[in-house]
Design a protein around this motif. Structure first.
Motif, short mmCIF file in Angstrom:
data_model
loop_
_atom_site.label_atom_id
_atom_site.label_comp_id
_atom_site.label_asym_id
_atom_site.label_seq_id
_atom_site.Cartn_x
_atom_site.Cartn_y
_atom_site.Cartn_z
N PRO A 88 -6.20 -7.86 6.62
CA PRO A 88 -5.04 -7.03 6.94
C PRO A 88 -5.46 -5.59 7.24
CG PRO A 88 -5.13 -7.45 4.59
CD PRO A 88 -6.21 -8.28 5.22
N ALA A 89 -4.69 -4.93 8.09
CA ALA A 89 -5.01 -3.55 8.49
C ALA A 89 -5.08 -2.62 7.29
CB ALA A 89 -3.98 -3.05 9.50
N TRP A 90 -4.20 -2.80 6.32
CA TRP A 90 -4.20 -1.89 5.16
C TRP A 90 -5.53 -1.93 4.42
CZ3 TRP A 90 -5.20 -3.86 0.44
CH2 TRP A 90 -4.89 -5.20 0.19
N SER A 91 -6.20 -3.10 4.42
CA SER A 91 -7.48 -3.18 3.69
C SER A 91 -8.57 -2.40 4.43
CB SER A 91 -7.89 -4.63 3.45
OG SER A 91 -8.31 -5.28 4.63
N GLY A 92 -8.54 -2.44 5.74
CA GLY A 92 -9.47 -1.62 6.53
C GLY A 92 -9.19 -0.13 6.34
N ASN A 93 -7.91 0.19 6.22
CA ASN A 93 -7.54 1.59 5.98
C ASN A 93 -8.10 2.07 4.64
OD1 ASN A 93 -6.12 1.54 8.38
ND2 ASN A 93 -4.12 1.35 7.41
N LEU A 94 -8.00 1.22 3.61
CA LEU A 94 -8.53 1.60 2.30
C LEU A 94 -10.05 1.75 2.31
CD1 LEU A 94 -6.45 -0.45 -0.30
CD2 LEU A 94 -6.30 1.99 0.22
N LEU A 95 -10.73 0.92 3.09
CA LEU A 95 -12.19 1.05 3.19
C LEU A 95 -12.57 2.39 3.83
CD1 LEU A 95 -13.20 -2.56 4.28
CD2 LEU A 95 -13.52 -1.51 2.01
N ALA A 96 -11.79 2.81 4.82
CA ALA A 96 -12.07 4.07 5.51
C ALA A 96 -11.58 5.28 4.72
CB ALA A 96 -11.43 4.06 6.90
N HIS A 97 -10.43 5.14 4.06
CA HIS A 97 -9.80 6.23 3.30
C HIS A 97 -9.31 5.66 1.97
CE1 HIS A 97 -9.71 8.60 7.01
NE2 HIS A 97 -9.19 7.55 7.61
N PRO A 98 -10.13 5.70 0.92
CA PRO A 98 -9.77 5.05 -0.34
C PRO A 98 -8.61 5.69 -1.11
CG PRO A 98 -12.09 5.71 -0.34
CD PRO A 98 -11.50 6.20 0.92
N ARG A 99 -8.26 6.91 -0.80
CA ARG A 99 -7.13 7.53 -1.50
C ARG A 99 -5.83 7.06 -0.85
NH1 ARG A 99 -9.18 10.81 -5.14
NH2 ARG A 99 -11.05 12.02 -4.72
N ALA A 100 -4.89 6.65 -1.72
CA ALA A 100 -3.63 6.09 -1.22
C ALA A 100 -2.51 6.43 -2.21
CB ALA A 100 -3.76 4.58 -1.05
N LEU A 101 -1.31 5.97 -1.89
CA LEU A 101 -0.15 6.18 -2.74
C LEU A 101 0.52 4.85 -2.99
CD1 LEU A 101 1.68 8.35 -4.13
CD2 LEU A 101 3.08 8.26 -2.06
N VAL A 102 0.80 4.56 -4.25
CA VAL A 102 1.52 3.35 -4.64
C VAL A 102 2.92 3.76 -5.06
CG1 VAL A 102 1.70 1.59 -6.44
CG2 VAL A 102 -0.49 2.01 -5.32
N HIS A 103 3.91 3.08 -4.54
CA HIS A 103 5.28 3.23 -5.03
C HIS A 103 5.60 1.94 -5.76
CE1 HIS A 103 9.22 5.15 -5.10
NE2 HIS A 103 9.67 3.91 -5.11
N PHE A 104 5.76 2.03 -7.08
CA PHE A 104 5.96 0.84 -7.91
C PHE A 104 7.11 1.08 -8.87
CE2 PHE A 104 4.79 -1.90 -11.60
CZ PHE A 104 4.85 -3.12 -10.96
N ARG A 105 8.16 0.30 -8.68
CA ARG A 105 9.34 0.34 -9.56
C ARG A 105 9.86 1.76 -9.79
NH1 ARG A 105 7.34 -4.70 -13.29
NH2 ARG A 105 7.58 -6.21 -11.60
N GLY A 106 10.03 2.46 -8.67
CA GLY A 106 10.65 3.78 -8.72
C GLY A 106 9.71 4.94 -8.94
N LYS A 107 8.41 4.69 -9.10
CA LYS A 107 7.46 5.77 -9.36
C LYS A 107 6.39 5.83 -8.27
CE LYS A 107 7.84 5.59 -14.36
NZ LYS A 107 7.16 5.41 -15.64
N ASP A 108 6.03 7.05 -7.89
CA ASP A 108 4.91 7.27 -6.96
C ASP A 108 3.66 7.53 -7.78
OD1 ASP A 108 6.30 6.99 -4.56
OD2 ASP A 108 6.96 9.08 -4.59
N ILE A 109 2.59 6.80 -7.45
CA ILE A 109 1.34 6.90 -8.20
C ILE A 109 0.19 7.09 -7.22
CG2 ILE A 109 -0.20 5.73 -9.84
CD1 ILE A 109 2.36 3.90 -10.45
N PRO A 110 -0.43 8.27 -7.19
CA PRO A 110 -1.63 8.45 -6.35
C PRO A 110 -2.75 7.58 -6.92
CG PRO A 110 -0.76 10.57 -7.10
CD PRO A 110 -0.06 9.50 -7.88
N VAL A 111 -3.46 6.87 -6.04
CA VAL A 111 -4.52 5.97 -6.48
C VAL A 111 -5.77 6.14 -5.62
CG1 VAL A 111 -2.95 4.21 -7.41
CG2 VAL A 111 -3.68 4.07 -5.01
N THR A 112 -6.87 5.64 -6.15
CA THR A 112 -8.12 5.54 -5.41
C THR A 112 -8.52 4.07 -5.41
OG1 THR A 112 -8.80 7.75 -6.09
CG2 THR A 112 -10.53 6.30 -5.24
N ALA A 113 -8.83 3.54 -4.25
CA ALA A 113 -9.14 2.12 -4.09
C ALA A 113 -10.63 1.87 -4.19
CB ALA A 113 -8.64 1.63 -2.74
#
Length: 153
Positions: A88-113
């Motif tokens: 999937p494209a998102w997995s290639g995006n994480l390989l190129a740019h490991p910092r991302a944002l997760v929105h889980f059950r109403g909360k935003d969580i900055p993450v590193t993949a």
């Protein structure tokens, strides 16, 4: 029962063609309607909205994904792409740019993949199969090793 029905449906030959067009759109619509508090898929399996940085465009890209929440506040995600041949494209995006944002059950969580390989992937895989046994079917159907990422806060 609904979860088992959906699992059977995802293993059909037609699902990789239809599912990617319907499921993410439904999830995004419900996410918008609930003001970020819900996703359709979350009724059957924990689901997040992952926002990555496009590896080519540099623009934010949001994708609803099944996830396995971990005790430390992180998540495991699998690049199954509904069992299609390509990652999937998102997995290639994480390989190129490991910092991302997760929105889980109403909360935003900055993450590193981190892409899991070897022993770390082998340890995570049985837990992911317990969550969604269809991942083994997706591996066989796609003919590739599915990418597994740990998203750490």
């Amino acid at each position: 029962m609904l979860k088992r029905l959906l699992q059977r449906m995802t293993m059909t030959d037609w699902f990789p063609r239809v599912g990617p067009k319907i499921i993410p759109r439904m999830d995004r619509a419900v996410h918008w309607l609930t003001r970020g508090k819900g996703l359709t898929s979350d009724l059957m399996i924990p689901t997040m909205l992952l926002t990555t940085t496009g590896r080519k465009s540099g623009q934010p890209r949001s994708t609803p994904l099944a996830c396995l929440p971990e005790d430390d506040g992180g998540f495991l995600v699998v690049g199954s792409n509904f069992g299609r041949e390509s990652h999937p494209a998102w997995s290639g995006n994480l390989l190129a740019h490991p910092r991302a944002l997760v929105h889980f059950r109403g909360k935003d969580i900055p993450v590193t993949a981190t892409l899991l390989t070897g022993e770390a992937r082998a340890e995570a895989w049985p837990r992911l199969l317990k969550l969604w046994p269809v991942f083994d079917h997706y591996t066989a159907r796609s003919g590739r090793d599915l990418r597994v990422f740990r998203l750490s806060p």
